[in-house]
Design a protein around this motif. Structure first.
Motif, PDB file in Angstrom:
ATOM      1  N   LEU A  55      84.114  94.173  96.515  1.00 57.47           N
ATOM      2  CA  LEU A  55      84.404  92.679  95.823  1.00 57.47           C
ATOM      3  C   LEU A  55      85.815  93.081  94.912  1.00 57.47           C
ATOM      4  N   LEU A  87      83.580  84.031  97.378  1.00 59.16           N
ATOM      5  CA  LEU A  87      82.345  84.333  97.495  1.00 59.16           C
ATOM      6  C   LEU A  87      81.738  83.581  98.274  1.00 59.16           C
ATOM      7  N   ALA A 106      75.765  84.762  98.731  1.00 58.79           N
ATOM      8  CA  ALA A 106      76.115  84.472  97.120  1.00 58.79           C
ATOM      9  C   ALA A 106      76.018  83.061  96.811  1.00 58.79           C
ATOM     10  N   LEU A 116      74.596  87.648  94.244  1.00 58.62           N
ATOM     11  CA  LEU A 116      74.639  88.117  95.378  1.00 58.62           C
ATOM     12  C   LEU A 116      73.236  88.925  95.743  1.00 58.62           C
TER      13      LEU A 116
END
Length: 448
Positions: A55, A87, A106, A116
């Motif tokens: 991420l 996301l 998520a 998540l």
């Protein structure tokens, strides 16, 4: 009647300027406080060794993580971020054939917190850590999931090759066809991988190889680390993997050789782990495959590098080693993990002898590469490459061509040229073993 006290004109001006200064000093801080971190990109790199989820974000994050059983899940809570379209795309990033992750989703868990949830296909040892900006990447939050029962490379190797062991021919009988030979399937009861012997030829009295030799092939870069990128957009990590696969097929087709890849798909392997993989299968040789890049697009040719204990043999060799040794920063290594340092014992006990063997190997490789491509340097170069530091395995790094040269970039993408590269490297390997047959496997090289 009392008079009201009014500030003088000068005092009013002073208060006005002071107020303006206060506003100016507070406003940037207030604006910064109002800006929340954002997730700007997500990437998933599946592999049997482990799956990585990255991420990328534009400001430091606060996060916590924990695991849940029945079913097995990894949960990560990220504070102070908004749920955005990046996301939201997480669920679509996981492939159905991912060996470790079943689902990834998520959503907003509570105000100011995004959760998540990673549903797993097997029990894992998770590593969750952050990386500072490196290369083209900003800050990264990394979720690595390692299977509790990882694939055993030695068992896979033993199951993959049950061929007979046949001696290499004498040098005067040494002929190799350019086309790829068919894999032998003969059976023999004398193939003893654990306790090999080296005999002499009855005709010449010269030593010959009569056991399986193991060669570890290391496709450079991978996953988060693309390596060099050509003008036409070719990624070094893709070229090195394709060449390594072709090379493995040719080596496996030899009756007395077998090859192992440090990676067989697009994922990142830390440099020290590449060395560990070679030692775990007791490799006889280690070859790291790369495609060079330089600031000038007219640089061209193939090169071979080996380790140096005393410094680089040239400025270019030193700069190349520095660049390659930065792969862990770009690819992303959890510096809190102790696994990377398990193999750093005994590294200097036999390094000098191994480097001498590596130089001999490099000369044979360079000679054969010169038959299909221009050589950038006519001699084997040396520098402090971290990936070549196995103390007991002759190792070389092959720069197949300059991916920064448009003409050579096109050749690196050509199937026929990749086959020529693989054939040339195999010829170099065979010549090395004819002149320098391997001895018994050293127990010192075994890692748990």
């Amino acid at each position: 009647m009392s008079k009201r006290a009014y500030p003088s004109h000068g005092r009013r001006q002073l208060l006005r300027y002071a107020g303006a200064s206060l506003i100016l000093s507070v406003t940037p801080l207030a604006g910064a406080a109002a800006k929340l971190p954002a997730i700007v990109a997500v990437r998933v790199w599946p592999a049997a060794d482990y799956t990585r989820v990255t991420l990328e974000h534009d400001a430091p994050l606060k996060f916590t993580h924990f695991t849940v059983e029945n079913p097995d899940r990894l949960v990560v809570d990220i504070e102070g971020v908004e749920f955005n379209s990046v996301l939201d795309s997480l669920a679509r990033k996981v492939a159905a054939d991912d060996p470790n992750i079943k689902l990834l989703r998520a959503g907003r868990f509570k105000p100011g917190v995004v959760r998540l949830v990673m549903e797993l296909k097997t029990k894992v040892n998770p590593q969750v850590f952050t990386l500072e900006p490196a290369g083209e990447y900003g800050r990264r939050l990394v979720l690595d999931v390692y299977p509790v029962n990882p694939p055993d490379p030695l068992m896979a190797l033993l199951e993959g090759r049950k061929d007979a062991v046949e001696p290499l021919p004498n040098e005067q009988d040494f002929r190799i066809a350019e086309k790829q030979p068919e894999q032998s399937a003969r059976e023999s009861g004398k193939a003893q991988v654990e306790a090999p012997e080296v005999h002499t030829s009855k005709k010449s009295g010269k030593p010959v190889v009569d056991r399986l030799v193991t060669i570890t092939l290391d496709p450079g870069h991978g996953g988060e680390d693309p390596g060099a990128i050509g003008k036409a957009g070719t990624y070094e990590k893709n070229v090195t993997l394709e060449v390594a696969r072709r090379l493995k097929a040719r080596i496996d087709a030899e009756p007395n050789m077998r090859a192992v890849l440090t990676r067989d798909s697009d994922f990142f392997v830390p440099l020290q782990m590449r060395v560990q993989k070679a030692r775990r299968v007791q490799s006889d040789l280690f070859l790291s495959i790369h495609a060079d890049a330089w600031i000038k697009p007219d640089a061209r040719g193939s090169s071979v590098f080996v380790l140096s204990e005393k410094g680089a043999s040239s400025t270019q060799a030193r700069l190349l080693a520095q660049k390659e040794n930065q792969a862990d920063l770009i690819g992303g290594v959890n510096i809190g993990s102790k696994d990377l340092f398990l193999a750093r014992t005994l590294l200097d006990l036999s390094q000098t002898a191994t480097i001498n063997d590596s130089l001999k190997l490099g000369k044979y490789l360079l000679g054969e590469l010169g038959s299909i491509n221009t050589l950038h340097k006519a001699q084997v170069e040396q520098a402090g490459f971290a990936v070549l530091k196995a103390p007991d395995i002759p190792s070389a790094l092959i720069e197949t061509a300059f991916i920064s040269n448009p003409e050579e970039e096109a050749r690196l993408n050509d199937d026929a040229y990749q086959e020529k590269l693989a054939a040339a490297i195999v010829r170099g390997i065979r010549q090395y073993f004819i002149k320098h047959p391997p001895g018994p496997k050293a127990r010192l090289a075994v890692l748990g």
